[in-house]
Structures are given as structure tokens and as C-alpha cells.
Scaffold this active site. Structure first.
Site, PDB file in Angstrom:
ATOM      1  N   SER A 415       0.864  -1.177   0.000  1.00  0.00           N
ATOM      2  CA  SER A 415       0.000   0.000   0.000  1.00  0.00           C
ATOM      3  C   SER A 415       0.905   1.232   0.000  1.00  0.00           C
ATOM      4  O   SER A 415       1.818   1.324   0.827  1.00  0.00           O
ATOM      5  CB  SER A 415      -0.870   0.020   1.254  1.00  0.00           C
ATOM      6  OG  SER A 415      -1.564  -1.199   1.370  1.00  0.00           O
ATOM      7  N   CYS A 587      -6.972  -1.002   7.376  1.00  0.00           N
ATOM      8  CA  CYS A 587      -5.824  -1.553   6.648  1.00  0.00           C
ATOM      9  C   CYS A 587      -4.963  -2.358   7.599  1.00  0.00           C
ATOM     10  O   CYS A 587      -4.695  -1.944   8.725  1.00  0.00           O
ATOM     11  CB  CYS A 587      -5.003  -0.420   6.027  1.00  0.00           C
ATOM     12  SG  CYS A 587      -3.595  -1.051   5.083  1.00  0.00           S
ATOM     13  N   ASP A 632      -8.313  -2.646   3.093  1.00  0.00           N
ATOM     14  CA  ASP A 632      -7.108  -2.995   2.343  1.00  0.00           C
ATOM     15  C   ASP A 632      -6.356  -3.919   3.290  1.00  0.00           C
ATOM     16  O   ASP A 632      -5.579  -3.481   4.129  1.00  0.00           O
ATOM     17  CB  ASP A 632      -6.320  -1.713   2.049  1.00  0.00           C
ATOM     18  CG  ASP A 632      -5.016  -1.986   1.305  1.00  0.00           C
ATOM     19  OD1 ASP A 632      -4.741  -3.157   0.993  1.00  0.00           O
ATOM     20  OD2 ASP A 632      -4.267  -1.029   1.050  1.00  0.00           O
ATOM     21  N   TRP A 634      -4.614  -7.948   4.373  1.00  0.00           N
ATOM     22  CA  TRP A 634      -3.870  -9.113   3.882  1.00  0.00           C
ATOM     23  C   TRP A 634      -3.772 -10.137   5.004  1.00  0.00           C
ATOM     24  O   TRP A 634      -3.954  -9.803   6.173  1.00  0.00           O
ATOM     25  CB  TRP A 634      -2.472  -8.689   3.411  1.00  0.00           C
ATOM     26  CG  TRP A 634      -1.693  -7.934   4.436  1.00  0.00           C
ATOM     27  CD1 TRP A 634      -0.937  -8.445   5.446  1.00  0.00           C
ATOM     28  CD2 TRP A 634      -1.606  -6.495   4.570  1.00  0.00           C
ATOM     29  NE1 TRP A 634      -0.382  -7.435   6.192  1.00  0.00           N
ATOM     30  CE2 TRP A 634      -0.769  -6.229   5.678  1.00  0.00           C
ATOM     31  CE3 TRP A 634      -2.137  -5.423   3.856  1.00  0.00           C
ATOM     32  CZ2 TRP A 634      -0.456  -4.941   6.093  1.00  0.00           C
ATOM     33  CZ3 TRP A 634      -1.830  -4.135   4.271  1.00  0.00           C
ATOM     34  CH2 TRP A 634      -0.998  -3.895   5.374  1.00  0.00           C
TER      35      TRP A 634
END
Length: 635
Positions: A415, A587, A632, A634
């Protein structure tokens, strides 16, 4: 068969003096001549492509002819014509990327499926294997959509949708699905399941003893010398070599290494927006590459080509050729991930010790003991190919076959931690170096983060460069600057919010009215890993950040995380979200943090909005649909 858009095809069309995108049969049949099984893949990190290659290879074992195909290179409007081939079948290995999105190479296919309601696919046979991760909100959305949409357009599903979960064991999910899939295909087409399990080579080795070194690939991805003579536009096939202008350690203490890098994109014509991702192409550690060469007893500087034995295939080589083994193992092949079961199966024949042979074949089998052994000995122990060769001294495969079997080394996505309004010629990355000791006592190092850590601003008088391109994202600041934003990003999850804060500050400087800008950040210790502390406190002082909330998880006996701070400030959160149309951004870690934050928001909606759990869940889902709840994340 298809209107194929690859360079191979343009050559074929040129030869037949027909335009490359004509739907004249002669040219299209070139791509699928004699092939009755086409495996399309939507792949972002290479796994779906790997699975597609395995399935197309399987087809041979069942007396059929298969090919793996990138949907981006074909006119998918021709899909219905696959039925002109006897016993034909389209298999789709579809990964989901981001927030339920198609992968980059499947975007056009996805658009085509959405736009063509009158398409008649009634004669098409198909099946779908989906690749996803259960920790994400939109689990396997793309695979499910393709499966459902093809059926809506009249196609015949000849085997159930397979769902692969990368949070569990994706390899096992695929192998289990594949085992039931092939007998079903054989039954459907009335073919004998020969199931010949012998090793099938896809490529043949050509050694170049006398070659002009200007014709040899040294790490480029498609065009020779593209790293020496850079030409825009820059993308995944043609990355820009961005000089590193800053590489500094962010944390003050502790045993981890958090870093901030700045890449110079001056003169590249590259544009980006806050929230986008930068993709970087790392290289493998030279020490690992050298060890592989030593253990296999080969000269890594021999220049080779691996040429496809199927001359009709539009994939001529598994990676850019001609090149040296050293370049292939450094730039093109993944040598650090634990190998998948098909690689172990193919390598077994090269073990001189029957016990080693048996172990490798067992791990590649579908027996419960075999699966457990693979999970324990390969996955849980994080054994990469080098570790396997070290622990099985009788296993010494020919290096060319190993290079054929290893998957491609993939780009890594970060990012972007800057705003192009403030830094139009610079892209900032914030990352933590990955390093851990495995069960076998080996030190495993993350490929990209260790490579980035060593990208010093000047290395022996040369500027360090990073091959990169931009991947657009949906993670965007609100269109209206007056909309409040709530940003939740512990650890390196703060990256995109550094860009958002810079941008909100810039808007204020332009005299724009800017809504409340609220940040929830978390780290372990205030005096160790409170990264960007000075910048954040400065932004708070200047009222760019209207609220700065930081959770130091380990500075007290009981752990405090961002979700606890959200609950502590529940009235303010609810007012911003419910009354003032705030946008929420999350995020970082998908497995725990993103879920815990979502649960905290559900609880706030229940408590302050007087909702039931179901209503609160729907309320948050609606925010997602409206684009007011973006992630966003992961895992």
C-alpha cells in the site's frame, strides 16, 4: 480456435495474411488445434496459473489434449465456439483479488460476462475451481460469479464448483477436487481413464554454447534490454526501474526492522493516487541460489532455453529465454515457498534412495497419511526446495527439470504511504522485514522485505533501483473533502493513511473545507515501534488529524488493541458514522484485526443504534455497498 491476441498469434496471422483479430477460422484454430480442454486462469500471484498448468498436463494423462490460457490474450466472445471441438471442456481456475474483485488478467472477461446477457453458451461444457481465502469478506467471489454466470448463459456445468481456501490448505483443497473431477470428466465424455502417472516433460532443454550475450535475458520480463532502455508505459510486463532515494529504519528499538523507502518516479509518466498499491519485483538471495547450484553440482552460468514440446502452444518458455540458470533462479523462479505436491511427485523419480522416493510420492498422494505428512514435513516445517534437497541427500534432480517445475517468482504489493498531491515524483513504502526460524532450525527470510532492506540509496557508487509499477485500487478518500474519515491501521497498516493524511493536509492548504480526520493506530510499545510518531503528532498539532488514538498493546499488563479504543470512543464513532456520513477505512491484518474491528463496530451499532446483531451486520454491509466501509487487508 480463439481470436488470440498474443504475439505468436500475430505471427500466425501475418503468415496467413489475415488481420490478427479477425474471426477467420484458420487463424483461430491455430491456438487450440487438436486441443479439447482449455484451462483459463485468473491469476494475480501465479497460483491459479500454476493450477491451470497442472490441469492441462493432467489432460494428457487421460488421453485428452489440454492447454492453459490467459483470458486476457483471447477474445472470450468466441467461447461458445469451443463446442465445435468434440468432447471439449472449458475449465476456469479463478482467483479473487482485493475486495471480491477479478484479478487484473481476468478483468476484461469479467466485464464481458456482466455485459452480455444475450450470449448463448448452451453447447459449452465447463467447470470452475475458485481460489480464495476465508479470512476475507468476499470469499471466492470471482470463482462463484463465473460459475453462476456461465450457468445463467446456458452452459453445462459438468462438475461442481471447487472452493480453495488459502487460509486453510489450498493445495489440499485443489488435489481433493481434482481427484473427483477427472473421473467425472471421463464418465461425462465416455472416455477410458488411463490415468497414466508417469512424468511428462513440457519443455526440452537447449544449451547455448556460442551465443551473442546481447540476446540473453538478464532479469527483464518481456522485452530484451528493457531495463537498459526504459520506455513507458510501465506495467507488470514492463516495470520501471525506480531509484531508491530514502531507506530508513522506522522503529527506535525492538528486534524487528520496520522500514520506510522512497522511490523516485521522475520522468516515468507514472501517475498514482493515495490508496493505490505499488508492485515491486524482488530477486532471490544470491546465497540461496549459489547453494542450489552447489548441491546440484551445476555451473549456474550456463546459458539455456527451455522450449515447449508442444509447438502450437503460445507459451514458448516457462520464463524468458535464453537465459542462464543463475538468472532464472535469481529473477524468475520462486525458490523460497514450500513446493506443491505435484513438484514433489515429479521429483521423486530422481531420488536414488527408495525410501526418499516413497516419501515424496506418499506426500503427493491423496491418502490421509500422505496429506498429513506433506502438511507436517513440508508446510508446517516451512521447507523450501533447498531444505528438501538438503534433507534428502539422495534426491538430485536435473536442474533443467527443477526449473521447469518451480513456479514463477511473483511481484509483491505494498500500500503506497504517500500522496501524489504532495509527492508527485515519489512513492513511499512502509514495510516490516520478515525473518523467522523454522521447526528445523533454519532461518527463513522474506524475499521482498529482505531485498528492500538491502536497497541502500547508493551501493558502491551506483544508485539502487527497484523494478515497479502501480496497481490501481478502490481504496479511495471520499469524493467530498468535507466527509469525515475514520482510519484504522495498526502496524504497517498505517501505510495508506500516511498518504490520506498528507492529502487532507494539502486540501486544507488549498483553502478547502476538510471534514474530521480520525486515526486509530496500534503498535507494541510507545518507545519501540510507534512509527511515524513525529509526522502524526505534527499533523495533530496542525489540526490535519482531528483525533489521534494510539493503542500500545504491550505497554501494560493487559493487551490493548485498536478495537478496544474504538469501543472506548463509541459515542464519537457512532455520531460520525450514523449522523455525519463518515467513511471507515481499515488496513492491515485480515485474519484477526479486521474481524475484531468489524465486531467492535457491530457492537457499537447494536448498543447505540438499538439494533439486533443481524440488523447491525446488515448496517455495516450497507456501508460496504455504499463505498463507506473500505478494507485494504492481507493475511
Amino acid at each position: 480456435f480463439f481470436d488470440c491476441r498474443s504475439s505468436v498469434h500475430s505471427y500466425c496471422c501475418e503468415r496467413n495474411k489475415k488481420p490478427p483479430h479477425s474471426s477467420v477460422n484458420g487463424c483461430m484454430l491455430f491456438c487450440a488445434q487438436g486441443k479439447n480442454i482449455i484451462v483459463f486462469y485468473g491469476s494475480q500471484t501465479g497460483t491459479a496459473e500454476e493450477f491451470a498448468n497442472r490441469l492441462s498436463k493432467d489432460a494428457q494423462r487421460y488421453g485428452m489434449k489440454g492447454m492453459a490460457a490467459d483470458p486476457e490474450e483471447y477474445d472470450m466472445g468466441e467461447l461458445s465456439r469451443l463446442s465445435e471441438i468434440e468432447n471439449s471442456l472449458a475449465i476456469f481456475c479463478m482467483a479473487t483479488y482485493g475486495e471480491g474483485d477479478p484479478t487484473d488478467n481476468a478483468q476484461d472477461f469479467y466485464d464481458w460476462l456482466q455485459e452480455n446477457d444475450d450470449e448463448d453458451l448452451s453447447k459449452l461444457n465447463y467447470t470452475v475451481f475458485a481460489l480464495g481465502n476465508k479470512t476475507y469478506e468476499h470469499y471466492n467471489a470471482m470463482g462463484k460469479y463465473v460459475d453462476k454466470r456461465l450457468a445463467e448463459l446456458g452452459a453445462t456445468r459438468i462438475f461442481d464448483l471447487g472452493l480453495g481456501d488459502d487460509d486453510g490448505n489450498l493445495e489440499e483443497d485443489f488435489v481433493s477436487w481434482r481427484e473427483q473431477f477427472w473421473p467425472a470428466v471421463c464418465e461425462h465424455f465416455g472416455v477410458e481413464a488411463s490415468g497414466d502417472e508417469s512424468s511428462i516433460r513440457q519443455y526440452e532443454l537447449q544449451e547455448h554454447t556460442d551465443i551473442n550475450m546481447n540476446k540473453v535475458f538478464t532479469g527483464e520480463f518481456s522485452r530484451l534490454k528493457s531495463f537498459e532502455i526504459q520506455k513507458p508505459p510501465f506495467d507488470s510486463k514492463n516495470p520501471f526501474l525506480a531509484p531508491v532515494t530514502v531507506n530508513r529504519k522506522l522503529n527506535k528499538a525492538g528486534d524487528r526492522h520496520l522500514m520506510h523507502l522512497e522511490l523516485d518516479i521522475t520522468g516515468s509518466k507514472i501517475r498514482y493516487e493515495s490508496g493505490d498499491h505499488v508492485a515491486v519485483f524482488p530477486t532471490n538471495d544470491s546465497a540461496l541460489v549459489n547453494k542450489l547450484g552447489q548441491i546440484l553440482g551445476v555451473d549456474l552460468d550456463v546459458v539455456i532455453s527451455l522450449n515447449n514440446l508442444d509447438e502450437e502452444s503460445n507459451k514458448k518458455h516457462p520464463f524468458p529465454c535464453p537465459t542462464s540458470y543463475r538468472t532464472a533462479l535469481t529473477h524468475y523462479l520462486d525458490i523460497t515457498h514450500p513446493p506443491r505436491t505435484n513438484v514433489l511427485y515429479e521429483l521423486a523419480q530422481y531420488a536414488s534412495d527408495p525410501k526418499h522416493q516413497e516419501t515424496l510420492r506418499k506426500m503427493a498422494s491423496s491418502s490421509p497419511e500422505g496429506k498429513a505428512l506433506y502438511q507436517n514435513w513440508v508446510l508446517d516445517a516451512c521447507r523450501n526446495i533447498l531444505a528438501i534437497l538438503e534433507d534428502m541427500p539422495s534426491l538430485r534432480p536435473p536442474i533443467d527439470h527443477l526449473c521447469e517445475l518451480l513456479p514463477r517468482l511473483q511481484a509483491r504489493y505494498y500500500s503506497i504511504a504517500s500522496s501524489s498531491k504532495v509527492h508527485p515524483n515519489s512513492i513511499h513504502i512502509c514495510a516490516v522485514v520478515v525473518e523467522y526460524t523454522t521447526k528445523t532450525g533454519r532461518l527463513n527470510k522474506g524475499v521482498a522485505t529482505n531485498w528492500l532492506k538491502n536497497k541502500l540509496v547508493t551501493d558502491n557508487g551506483h544508485k539502487s533501483t527497484v523494478p515497479m509499477y502501480i496497481r490501481k485500487s478502490q481504496f479511495r478518500l471520499p469524493f467530498k473533502a468535507t466527509s469525515p474519515v475514520i482510519m484504522i491501521g495498526p502496524g504497517t497498516g498505517i501505510a495508506p493513511f500516511m498518504g490520506f493524511i498528507q492529502e487532507r493536509g494539502w486540501l486544507k492548504e488549498q483553502g478547502k473545507e476538510v471534514g474530521e480526520t480520525v486515526l486509530y493506530f496500534g503498535c507494541r510499545h510507545k518507545n519501540e515501534d510507534y512509527i511515524y510518531q513525529e509526522e502524526l503528532e505534527e499533523a495533530e498539532k496542525n489540526n490535519v488529524l482531528t483525533q489521534l488514538n494510539v493503542a500500545f498493546s504491550r505497554d501494560q499488563e493487559h493487551k490493548i488493541y485498536v478495537q478496544h479504543l474504538l469501543k472506548n470512543n463509541k459515542e464519537n464513532i457512532w455520531k460520525l458514522v450514523h449522523s455525519e456520513n463518515a467513511h471507515i477505512y481499515i488496513c492491515g491484518d485480515a485474519r484477526n484485526m479486521a474481524k475484531d474491528v468489524q465486531t467492535a463496530l457491530h457492537e457499537i451499532a447494536e448498543e447505540l443504534g438499538g439494533m439486533t446483531r443481524t440488523q447491525a451486520t446488515d448496517y455495516i454491509k450497507k456501508l460496504m455497498t455504499k463505498g463507506r466501509y473500505s478494507q485494504d487487508v492481507w493475511s
